[in-house]
Enzyme design. Sequence first.
Site, mmCIF file in Angstrom:
data_model
loop_
_atom_site.group_PDB
_atom_site.id
_atom_site.type_symbol
_atom_site.label_atom_id
_atom_site.label_comp_id
_atom_site.label_asym_id
_atom_site.label_seq_id
_atom_site.Cartn_x
_atom_site.Cartn_y
_atom_site.Cartn_z
ATOM 1 C CE LYS A 70 -2.124 1.660 3.666
ATOM 2 N NZ LYS A 70 -3.079 1.823 4.762
ATOM 3 N NE ARG A 114 -4.878 -0.343 7.355
ATOM 4 C CZ ARG A 114 -3.952 0.384 7.933
ATOM 5 N NH1 ARG A 114 -4.214 1.106 9.004
ATOM 6 N NH2 ARG A 114 -2.737 0.424 7.424
ATOM 7 C CD GLN A 142 -9.821 6.183 10.943
ATOM 8 O OE1 GLN A 142 -10.398 5.320 11.606
ATOM 9 N NE2 GLN A 142 -9.722 6.085 9.621
ATOM 10 N N GLY A 224 -3.952 7.769 15.938
ATOM 11 C CA GLY A 224 -3.306 8.704 15.026
ATOM 12 C C GLY A 224 -1.801 8.634 14.972
ATOM 13 C CG ASP A 226 0.662 7.026 11.340
ATOM 14 O OD1 ASP A 226 1.196 8.128 11.598
ATOM 15 O OD2 ASP A 226 -0.113 6.868 10.376
ATOM 16 C CE LYS A 230 1.926 11.669 11.940
ATOM 17 N NZ LYS A 230 0.884 11.013 11.118
#
Length: 331
Positions: A70, A114, A142, A224, A226, A230
């Site tokens: 992806k 997902r 999201q 969030g 990832d 972050k």
Amino acid sequence: MMNTLLLNLNEVQSLLTIEDTVEAVKAGYMAFNRGVVQMPPVVSLMAHKFNGEMDFKMGYSEQEDIIGIKMAGGYWDNPKKYNLPSGLAMICLFDAANGVPICILDGTLITGYRTAAAGTIGALCLARKDAENIAMIGTGMQARLQVMALSKYFNIKNVRVYGIEGQEKYVEEMQSQHPDIHFSATSAQEAVENAEIVITATASHNALVYDQWVKPGTHINAIGCDMEGKQELDPSIFMRAKIVNDSRMECKKRGDTQHPFKAGHITDDNIHAEIGEILLGQKCGRENENEITIFDATGLSVQDINTSLFVYRKAIKNNVGKNIEVFDVNI
């Protein structure tokens, strides 16, 4: 010639439900913990001058004999500058037996679904069954999908939302879509203090949820965070919580788990389980109503592979999509 199926966003949307996605992601988590999934580290590229990033997630499901990759972008100025979603993605599936690309499909909805399914699975394993008050930290797509998915499995009555911008628009849109749930815009503190389930779905690099706000019995879905750097959670929360990761390795590097780990607040021994271990019955989920639980999910390629494979098989069955000829076998 060997055919490759092309599926656009509308075609994917016509084939996929959140309930199907939850089952596909569950199966993916369990396959990961059975050791029948190969997943190289995520590759990330930053496009700082465009306020964007590209992540490349790939894997090999030995259970399905499918290889998937992806390519997902997060471009935070897209909605204002280009009237495009901030998240865009494309997924390619390959037959592991011969390397032929069997399907190329839009991955934007699949990524959204997902990820929402991951949060729902985390809550089903770790939240109180009577949870009805949600704190939603974030106002993007999201943040909408997380609530939509949870509402299929929990009797949600109140959603208090906090975001740097877009709170009122979020409340207005979500209230019209979910009339049986009461939505309100609040401070982050008020939302968290009144919630049984806290969901964070932002691109923040600083803590937004603080330890002193989190009451006993709260479950947190940290969605969030990832990438390295972050952050959405106060690292102190981890010191009194049952910690569950989607992948220990990835969460220590890219998830919210990175911060208490780097600070020395926790060690490997403090990570209770990976979510697949709970689904397989190898580890327990919530054990009492007073536990504070955290599901830290960075996102695994097997989620994308399993969900895309479901869509591909359903498209073949229903004759949806367009076939293109990629390889001439006589070459």
